[in-house]
Design an enzyme around this catalytic site. Structure first.
Site, PDB file in Angstrom:
ATOM      1  N   CYS A  43      -9.531  34.904 -12.977  1.00  0.00           N
ATOM      2  CA  CYS A  43     -10.374  35.718 -13.859  1.00  0.00           C
ATOM      3  C   CYS A  43     -11.682  36.102 -13.182  1.00  0.00           C
ATOM      4  O   CYS A  43     -12.067  37.269 -13.159  1.00  0.00           O
ATOM      5  CB  CYS A  43     -10.646  34.956 -15.152  1.00  0.00           C
ATOM      6  SG  CYS A  43     -11.702  35.876 -16.266  1.00  0.00           S
ATOM      7  N   CYS A  48     -10.208  39.463 -14.352  1.00  0.00           N
ATOM      8  CA  CYS A  48     -10.970  40.074 -15.473  1.00  0.00           C
ATOM      9  C   CYS A  48     -12.367  40.546 -15.095  1.00  0.00           C
ATOM     10  O   CYS A  48     -12.763  41.662 -15.435  1.00  0.00           O
ATOM     11  CB  CYS A  48     -11.144  39.082 -16.617  1.00  0.00           C
ATOM     12  SG  CYS A  48      -9.956  37.774 -16.721  1.00  0.00           S
ATOM     13  N   LYS A  51     -12.562  43.302 -12.306  1.00  0.00           N
ATOM     14  CA  LYS A  51     -11.874  44.463 -12.914  1.00  0.00           C
ATOM     15  C   LYS A  51     -12.788  45.181 -13.910  1.00  0.00           C
ATOM     16  O   LYS A  51     -12.937  46.395 -13.875  1.00  0.00           O
ATOM     17  CB  LYS A  51     -10.587  43.972 -13.584  1.00  0.00           C
ATOM     18  CG  LYS A  51      -9.761  45.000 -14.315  1.00  0.00           C
ATOM     19  CD  LYS A  51     -10.138  45.248 -15.743  1.00  0.00           C
ATOM     20  CE  LYS A  51     -10.290  44.065 -16.628  1.00  0.00           C
ATOM     21  NZ  LYS A  51      -9.092  43.402 -17.048  1.00  0.00           N
ATOM     22  N   TYR A 178      -0.538  45.555 -18.259  1.00  0.00           N
ATOM     23  CA  TYR A 178      -1.994  45.514 -18.330  1.00  0.00           C
ATOM     24  C   TYR A 178      -2.627  46.009 -17.020  1.00  0.00           C
ATOM     25  O   TYR A 178      -3.481  46.872 -17.013  1.00  0.00           O
ATOM     26  CB  TYR A 178      -2.484  44.077 -18.491  1.00  0.00           C
ATOM     27  CG  TYR A 178      -2.393  43.425 -19.842  1.00  0.00           C
ATOM     28  CD1 TYR A 178      -3.537  43.239 -20.612  1.00  0.00           C
ATOM     29  CD2 TYR A 178      -1.198  42.932 -20.332  1.00  0.00           C
ATOM     30  CE1 TYR A 178      -3.492  42.584 -21.828  1.00  0.00           C
ATOM     31  CE2 TYR A 178      -1.135  42.269 -21.550  1.00  0.00           C
ATOM     32  CZ  TYR A 178      -2.288  42.100 -22.298  1.00  0.00           C
ATOM     33  OH  TYR A 178      -2.239  41.453 -23.490  1.00  0.00           O
ATOM     34  N   GLU A 182      -4.754  49.447 -16.295  1.00  0.00           N
ATOM     35  CA  GLU A 182      -6.193  49.316 -16.056  1.00  0.00           C
ATOM     36  C   GLU A 182      -6.588  49.921 -14.708  1.00  0.00           C
ATOM     37  O   GLU A 182      -7.591  50.641 -14.604  1.00  0.00           O
ATOM     38  CB  GLU A 182      -6.604  47.846 -16.117  1.00  0.00           C
ATOM     39  CG  GLU A 182      -6.478  47.291 -17.533  1.00  0.00           C
ATOM     40  CD  GLU A 182      -6.875  45.828 -17.683  1.00  0.00           C
ATOM     41  OE1 GLU A 182      -7.150  45.418 -18.806  1.00  0.00           O
ATOM     42  OE2 GLU A 182      -6.895  45.088 -16.681  1.00  0.00           O
ATOM     43  N   HIS A 436     -22.122  52.262 -40.978  1.00  0.00           N
ATOM     44  CA  HIS A 436     -22.063  53.702 -40.783  1.00  0.00           C
ATOM     45  C   HIS A 436     -23.227  54.210 -39.949  1.00  0.00           C
ATOM     46  O   HIS A 436     -24.349  53.762 -40.177  1.00  0.00           O
ATOM     47  CB  HIS A 436     -22.064  54.394 -42.149  1.00  0.00           C
ATOM     48  CG  HIS A 436     -21.840  55.868 -42.050  1.00  0.00           C
ATOM     49  ND1 HIS A 436     -20.610  56.413 -41.721  1.00  0.00           N
ATOM     50  CD2 HIS A 436     -22.688  56.915 -42.218  1.00  0.00           C
ATOM     51  CE1 HIS A 436     -20.707  57.725 -41.699  1.00  0.00           C
ATOM     52  NE2 HIS A 436     -21.956  58.061 -41.990  1.00  0.00           N
ATOM     53  N   GLU A 441     -15.900  51.138 -38.883  1.00  0.00           N
ATOM     54  CA  GLU A 441     -15.844  51.233 -40.352  1.00  0.00           C
ATOM     55  C   GLU A 441     -14.495  51.779 -40.829  1.00  0.00           C
ATOM     56  O   GLU A 441     -14.091  51.554 -41.969  1.00  0.00           O
ATOM     57  CB  GLU A 441     -16.992  52.076 -40.896  1.00  0.00           C
ATOM     58  CG  GLU A 441     -16.937  53.536 -40.531  1.00  0.00           C
ATOM     59  CD  GLU A 441     -18.108  54.344 -41.115  1.00  0.00           C
ATOM     60  OE1 GLU A 441     -18.468  54.110 -42.274  1.00  0.00           O
ATOM     61  OE2 GLU A 441     -18.658  55.190 -40.392  1.00  0.00           O
TER      62      GLU A 441
HETATM   63  P1  NDP Z   1       2.787  42.642 -17.090  1.00  0.00           P
HETATM   64  O1  NDP Z   1       3.829  41.626 -17.321  1.00  0.00           O
HETATM   65  O2  NDP Z   1       1.811  42.960 -18.158  1.00  0.00           O
HETATM   66  O3  NDP Z   1       3.476  44.004 -16.664  1.00  0.00           O
HETATM   67  C1  NDP Z   1       4.371  44.078 -15.588  1.00  0.00           C
HETATM   68  C2  NDP Z   1       4.873  45.496 -15.492  1.00  0.00           C
HETATM   69  O4  NDP Z   1       5.633  45.642 -14.307  1.00  0.00           O
HETATM   70  C3  NDP Z   1       5.754  45.881 -16.652  1.00  0.00           C
HETATM   71  O5  NDP Z   1       5.521  47.221 -16.963  1.00  0.00           O
HETATM   72  C4  NDP Z   1       7.161  45.686 -16.080  1.00  0.00           C
HETATM   73  O6  NDP Z   1       8.106  46.523 -16.639  1.00  0.00           O
HETATM   74  C5  NDP Z   1       6.945  46.088 -14.638  1.00  0.00           C
HETATM   75  N1  NDP Z   1       7.873  45.467 -13.727  1.00  0.00           N
HETATM   76  C6  NDP Z   1       8.230  44.164 -13.662  1.00  0.00           C
HETATM   77  N2  NDP Z   1       9.101  43.950 -12.656  1.00  0.00           N
HETATM   78  C7  NDP Z   1       9.290  45.144 -12.068  1.00  0.00           C
HETATM   79  C8  NDP Z   1      10.083  45.558 -10.976  1.00  0.00           C
HETATM   80  N3  NDP Z   1      10.856  44.724 -10.306  1.00  0.00           N
HETATM   81  N4  NDP Z   1      10.053  46.868 -10.619  1.00  0.00           N
HETATM   82  C9  NDP Z   1       9.278  47.748 -11.312  1.00  0.00           C
HETATM   83  N5  NDP Z   1       8.522  47.403 -12.376  1.00  0.00           N
HETATM   84  C10 NDP Z   1       8.527  46.121 -12.739  1.00  0.00           C
HETATM   85  O7  NDP Z   1       2.069  42.170 -15.749  1.00  0.00           O
HETATM   86  P2  NDP Z   1       0.703  42.558 -15.067  1.00  0.00           P
HETATM   87  O8  NDP Z   1       0.948  42.338 -13.644  1.00  0.00           O
HETATM   88  O9  NDP Z   1       0.214  43.890 -15.519  1.00  0.00           O
HETATM   89  O10 NDP Z   1      -0.288  41.457 -15.637  1.00  0.00           O
HETATM   90  C11 NDP Z   1       0.064  40.073 -15.649  1.00  0.00           C
HETATM   91  C12 NDP Z   1      -0.536  39.391 -16.834  1.00  0.00           C
HETATM   92  O11 NDP Z   1      -1.934  39.255 -16.637  1.00  0.00           O
HETATM   93  C13 NDP Z   1      -0.412  40.158 -18.130  1.00  0.00           C
HETATM   94  O12 NDP Z   1       0.789  39.854 -18.792  1.00  0.00           O
HETATM   95  C14 NDP Z   1      -1.597  39.725 -18.910  1.00  0.00           C
HETATM   96  O13 NDP Z   1      -1.253  38.637 -19.714  1.00  0.00           O
HETATM   97  C15 NDP Z   1      -2.596  39.318 -17.868  1.00  0.00           C
HETATM   98  N6  NDP Z   1      -3.671  40.323 -17.794  1.00  0.00           N
HETATM   99  C16 NDP Z   1      -4.482  40.498 -18.878  1.00  0.00           C
HETATM  100  C17 NDP Z   1      -5.483  41.439 -18.853  1.00  0.00           C
HETATM  101  C18 NDP Z   1      -6.348  41.631 -20.053  1.00  0.00           C
HETATM  102  O14 NDP Z   1      -6.404  40.754 -20.893  1.00  0.00           O
HETATM  103  N7  NDP Z   1      -7.035  42.768 -20.187  1.00  0.00           N
HETATM  104  C19 NDP Z   1      -5.730  42.267 -17.688  1.00  0.00           C
HETATM  105  C20 NDP Z   1      -4.804  42.014 -16.618  1.00  0.00           C
HETATM  106  C21 NDP Z   1      -3.826  41.073 -16.684  1.00  0.00           C
HETATM  107  P3  NDP Z   1       8.963  46.146 -17.956  1.00  0.00           P
HETATM  108  O15 NDP Z   1       8.063  46.349 -19.114  1.00  0.00           O
HETATM  109  O16 NDP Z   1      10.097  47.108 -17.921  1.00  0.00           O
HETATM  110  O17 NDP Z   1       9.400  44.731 -17.783  1.00  0.00           O
END
Ligand code: NDP
Length: 459
Positions: A43, A48, A51, A178, A182, A436, A441
């Site tokens: 983080c 976080c 980012k 996510y 982002e 407001h 709201e």
């Molecule tokens: P996520 O699990 O959120 O997303 C992964 C993405 O990659 C999905 O769209 C998935 O597709 C795709 N994917 C997975 N495997 C493949 C593959 N082999 N080929 C192509 N696409 C693929 O992971 P992130 O890496 O974005 O983030 C990890 C975690 O970190 C998040 O789950 C979140 O909990 C945390 N995080 C939180 C944030 C916040 O609170 N603002 C910010 C950043 C991270 P599909 O949907 O089809 O499986």
């Protein structure tokens, strides 16, 4: 009783581990902690915090553009310097890393530098030092995962994105979660041409479908080339960048490819087998409701357990563990109604169930939806729209889901998280006086139930 060096030894100095170490020490335990890289974890060091600083940086482009509508004129075209942003961000991360170490030392926790490897259920090797502990907490987090396709070594992950020396003009982001959403927003806001490739039907699987659709529209309005149902088959280096070969056979050239395709637990080489700790097939440490592994004196919290990969969840798990094992307030972490935000542009704030989840759980639900122009943009050329949605269990009148896409969504939905945790009803939302003029709201003034367009037409 065996004579151990520590009552508790924590492997991993991220959010969950540091919180657990400090609280356990406060309860009187003799605590040690080790970290192989920098204190603060994903983080603070490469997640976080940096980012969000990048998100702030990337917002200025819109702000400069909107300023003219409010009477401001900028002398000359504003310009952006990536190395300045990276250097200033690094300074802030150094400061936070120092704070984490001082917090631990101030709490009387012995801080060891080095990777911790389990030798058995009570022994940890940290560099050339061997330490023993009655209780061990594993809080080593996760790391980005890249799929095994040809040329994947030419792609970076979010880890490297924070330290790029230069930012190419054309950037491709792979993934629809996510991190992908982002970073696509960050690069786009910093004036880059961004292609975002997502393999499925709509980005942000797991979020409410209306939220997903609304955000996709807004990302495209901002200029992100969001390509749904598209995935690279292989990557190839070319002069000045990377050639992306899609599964469809199409190719295009880009300056940089960043994969954001999920994160996997950091459990390899941790000595879990030596201690007998069980993991699932993805490598995550299996724990019970109390964060306890199959080995009675070994616990695990945070991303390494792959429950909900969010910093505040790791903090909650670490704190509950320390209170339970070393304090007088035994409690389980509560993973229900965890609010979260996606710092996309515009951002998402979300708490509770999506419409699909609520329908599956409660059957009869009422929906309240609102789409409107944020007040700031009533005077700018931007056609950005804010979206809000409440999902109500019709039988009990309880609000079971609250979702927003729009400026300040994270700030607004944090408060709604308290309301949902308290079991607030729609009638109580309606009885709350709005502030407001604010966007927030709208959440207390949505009076009409949403009906599908076909039903409206038939009325
Ligand atoms: P996520 O699990 O959120 O997303 C992964 C993405 O990659 C999905 O769209 C998935 O597709 C795709 N994917 C997975 N495997 C493949 C593959 N082999 N080929 C192509 N696409 C693929 O992971 P992130 O890496 O974005 O983030 C990890 C975690 O970190 C998040 O789950 C979140 O909990 C945390 N995080 C939180 C944030 C916040 O609170 N603002 C910010 C950043 C991270 P599909 O949907 O089809 O499986």
């Amino acid at each position: 009783m065996a004579d151990y060096d520590f009552d508790l030894f924590v492997i991993g100095g991220g959010s969950g581990g540091v919180r657990a170490a400090r609280i356990a020490s406060g309860h009187g335990a003799r605590v040690g902690i080790c970290e192989e890289y920098r204190y603060g974890g994903t983080c603070v060091i490469r997640g976080c915090v940096p980012k969000k600083l990048f998100v702030y940086a990337s917002h200025f482009a819109d702000d400069f553009e909107d300023a003219a509508s409010y009477g401001w004129s900028l002398n000359g075209t504003p310009s952006f310097d990536w190395p300045t942003l990276v250097a200033n961000k690094d300074k802030e991360i150094d400061r936070l890393n120092g704070i984490y170490i001082r917090l631990l030392q101030g709490a009387n926790v012995e801080v060891l530098d080095g990777r911790g490897v389990l030798q058995d259920a009570n022994t940890i090797q940290v560099g050339d030092r061997t330490v023993t502990a009655e209780t061990i907490l594993v809080a080593v987090g996760g790391t980005p995962m890249k799929p095994d396709i040809a040329g994947i070594e030419h792609a970076i992950t979010s880890n490297e994105a924070f330290h790029l020396e230069t930012l190419p003009q054309h950037i491709t982001v792979v993934g629809g979660g996510y991190i992908a959403v982002e970073f696509a927003g960050i690069f786009n806001g910093l004036g880059r041409d961004v292609v975002q490739l997502y393999r499925g039907e709509q980005i942000l699987r797991g979020f409410d479908d209306d939220v997903r659709d609304h955000l996709a529209i807004e990302l495209r309005k901002k200029g992100i080339n969001l390509r749904i149902g598209q995935n690279p088959d292989r990557l190839e280096t070319i002069d000045g960048g990377v050639r992306v070969h899609l599964e469809t056979g199409e190719t295009f050239d880009t300056g940089l490819v960043m994969y954001a395709t999920g994160r996997i637990p950091n459990t390899r080489g941790l000595g879990l087998e030596a201690a007998g700790v069980a993991t699932d097939k993805g490598g995550a440490i299996k724990v019970d409701d109390w964060s306890r592994t199959n080995i009675a004196n070994i616990y695990a919290v945070g991303d390494v357990t792959d429950r909900i990969q969010l910093t505040p969840v790791a903090l909650m798990e670490g704190h509950a563990f320390a209170d339970t094992v070393f304090g007088t307030n035994p409690r389980k972490p509560d993973h229900h109604d965890v609010p979260s935000a996606v710092f996309s542009q515009p951002p998402i704030g979300s708490v509770g169930l999506s419409e699909a989840e609520a329908r599956a759980k409660y059957g009869d639900i009422d929906l309240y939806k609102s789409t409107f122009t944020p007040m700031r943009h009533t005077m700018t050329p931007s056609d950005e729209k804010t979206f809000m949605k409440l999902i109500v269990d019709a039988k009990s009148d309880r609000v079971v889901g609250a979702h927003m896409v729009g400026p300040d969504a994270a700030e607004i939905v944090q408060g709604l998280g308290i309301a949902l945790k308290c079991g607030a009803t729609k009638a109580q939302f309606d009885a709350t006086v709005g502030i407001h003029p604010s966007a927030a709201e709208e959440f207390v003034t949505m009076r009409s139930k949403w009906t599908p367009p076909t039903a409206k037409a038939a009325e």
